[in-house]
Design an enzyme around this catalytic site. Structure first.
Site, short mmCIF file in Angstrom:
data_model
loop_
_atom_site.label_atom_id
_atom_site.label_comp_id
_atom_site.label_asym_id
_atom_site.label_seq_id
_atom_site.Cartn_x
_atom_site.Cartn_y
_atom_site.Cartn_z
N LYS A 1 0.65 -9.00 7.38
CA LYS A 1 -0.54 -8.38 7.00
C LYS A 1 -1.22 -9.02 5.86
O LYS A 1 -2.34 -8.96 5.84
CB LYS A 1 -0.44 -6.85 6.86
CG LYS A 1 -0.43 -6.23 8.42
CD LYS A 1 -0.31 -4.61 8.09
CE LYS A 1 -0.24 -3.72 9.35
NZ LYS A 1 -0.37 -2.47 9.22
N ASP B 1 -6.73 0.11 9.74
CA ASP B 1 -5.69 1.20 9.51
C ASP B 1 -6.18 2.50 8.99
O ASP B 1 -6.05 3.55 9.24
CB ASP B 1 -4.36 0.66 8.82
CG ASP B 1 -3.74 -0.08 9.64
OD1 ASP B 1 -3.34 -0.04 10.87
OD2 ASP B 1 -2.74 -0.84 9.01
P1 NAP Z 1 5.81 0.34 2.30
O1 NAP Z 1 4.62 -0.82 1.88
O2 NAP Z 1 7.14 -0.23 2.16
O3 NAP Z 1 5.90 1.73 1.29
C1 NAP Z 1 6.80 2.35 1.31
C2 NAP Z 1 6.42 3.88 0.44
O4 NAP Z 1 7.48 4.63 0.87
C3 NAP Z 1 6.09 3.45 -1.02
O5 NAP Z 1 5.36 4.29 -1.52
C4 NAP Z 1 7.56 3.82 -1.47
O6 NAP Z 1 7.76 4.25 -2.69
C5 NAP Z 1 7.85 5.08 -0.36
N1 NAP Z 1 9.36 5.53 -0.55
C6 NAP Z 1 10.09 4.87 0.49
N2 NAP Z 1 11.64 5.50 0.21
C7 NAP Z 1 11.41 6.56 -0.59
C8 NAP Z 1 12.24 7.40 -1.01
N3 NAP Z 1 13.40 7.71 -0.70
N4 NAP Z 1 11.54 8.57 -1.83
C9 NAP Z 1 10.18 8.42 -2.21
N5 NAP Z 1 9.28 7.58 -1.93
C10 NAP Z 1 9.88 6.36 -0.97
O7 NAP Z 1 5.65 0.87 3.71
P2 NAP Z 1 4.36 0.97 4.59
O8 NAP Z 1 4.02 -0.07 5.38
O9 NAP Z 1 3.32 1.53 3.51
O10 NAP Z 1 4.86 2.18 5.67
C11 NAP Z 1 5.01 3.46 5.27
C12 NAP Z 1 5.35 4.26 6.59
O11 NAP Z 1 4.23 4.44 7.28
C13 NAP Z 1 6.55 3.67 7.45
O12 NAP Z 1 7.16 4.73 8.13
C14 NAP Z 1 5.32 3.12 8.49
O13 NAP Z 1 6.22 3.08 9.90
C15 NAP Z 1 4.23 3.99 8.61
N6 NAP Z 1 2.88 3.55 8.99
C16 NAP Z 1 2.53 4.20 10.11
C17 NAP Z 1 1.23 3.57 10.87
C18 NAP Z 1 0.43 4.38 11.62
O14 NAP Z 1 -0.39 3.84 12.44
N7 NAP Z 1 0.73 5.82 12.02
C19 NAP Z 1 0.71 2.57 10.14
C20 NAP Z 1 1.51 1.92 9.13
C21 NAP Z 1 2.34 2.39 8.51
P3 NAP Z 1 8.11 3.27 -3.99
O15 NAP Z 1 6.73 2.39 -4.05
O16 NAP Z 1 8.46 4.01 -5.27
O17 NAP Z 1 9.14 2.46 -3.28
#
Ligand code: NAP
Length: 264
Positions: free
Chosen positions: A64, A101
């Protein structure tokens, strides 16, 4: 016949082909939609050699962000979010990167029929998905607050999107918040939530963008307290509906893609 695809790595579990194929059947569109695995090191050559074979492309992890510099142009949404999840062609054939998104998340919220104007929204997380969600919410008239485990990332995101930064979500009385959105991966395939059970009030709207499982602990606790809940499949299908509108110029009923989400 027009050809579409989703690229990513891995890609075999992508719901995009099922969602878009359901739309083709519903609207009687003669088109194909395939899932194509593209390794990160092959992305540049794929864009050069294969992209011209498609009318539109959905882009998922891990491409992305890296695909942006390979495209000739992008929309304001893609620039602000810093990621492209959709590529479409202008009439002159130029490929444009955009991002659906955030709009998907916004439309998912609007399914509850409540205006966001003046609503206090707490966004948990400052990763890639949060950037899209925060961008869309920042333009909705809501009063948006961003919190993240790594505070610096939330501070930077809040500054980029001109919304509020929250160092510690627990200093805000729950009664002062209308909507809470979990954009972190907490709850993904694990029964855990960033918020304690006693945070929730019947006046809250809880939206978890995690969709594996659909019923996360975050939503389960909120529902038990009488809050309204929105599951993560809605963001996924609404962002795909927006792709469909961009590529085909038609509005598809949400129900068509919602049903396809649960079919496979
Ligand atoms: P990402 O860029 O890796 O970001 C992960 C986020 O989660 C960061 O804010 C991270 O905080 C936080 N995090 C991870 N583990 C944590 C913990 N133990 N405690 C507190 N915060 C924690 O991932 P992403 O692409 O944004 O995706 C995040 C989620 O959204 C995934 O589950 C993905 O499947 C879902 N998603 C859903 C859709 C949909 O259409 N429904 C679309 C996109 C993504 P830090 O910065 O502190 O590491």
């Amino acid at each position: 016949m027009k050809n579409f695809c989703v690229i990513g790595c891995p890609i075999e579990h992508s719901k995009s082909p099922a969602l878009h194929e359901a739309g083709f059947v519903e609207m009687d569109i003669d088109a194909t939609f395939e899932a194509v695995e593209v390794q990160p090191e092959d992305l540049a050559s794929w864009v050069r050699d294969e992209l011209p074979n498609y009318q539109g492309v959905a882009v998922t992890l891990p491409h992305k962000e890296s695909i942006r510099e390979l495209l000739p142009a992008e929309t304001e949404a893609a620039s602000a979010i810093g990621a492209v999840n959709t590529i479409y062609r202008e009439k002159d054939g130029t490929f444009i990167g955009t991002n659906t998104d955030g709009l998907g998340a916004l439309k998912a919220l609007l399914t509850l029929g409540t205006s966001l104007e003046g609503k206090s929204v707490l966004i948990l997380g400052a990763g890639g998905a949060s950037r899209a969600v925060t961008f869309a919410l920042s333009k909705s008239g809501a009063d948006v607050w961003v919190w993240n485990r790594t505070a610096d990332k939330a501070r930077a995101l809040a500054q980029d999107m001109n919304v509020n930064f929250l160092e510690d979500w627990s200093v805000v009385p729950p009664e002062n918040i209308d909507i809470v959105i979990n954009t972190t991966s907490v709850g993904l395939r694990k029964w855990e939530s960033l918020l304690p059970e006693d945070f929730w009030r019947p006046t809250h709207i809880a939206f978890d963008i995690v969709y594996e499982p659909l019923e996360t602990r975050f939503l389960s606790d909120a529902e038990a307290a009488g809050a309204q809940v929105i599951t993560g499949d809605h963001m996924l299908t609404y962002q795909a509906l927006e792709q469909f509108r961009i590529w085909h110029g038609v509005e598809l009923e949400a129900e068509v893609m919602n049903a396809a989400f649960f079919e496979r």
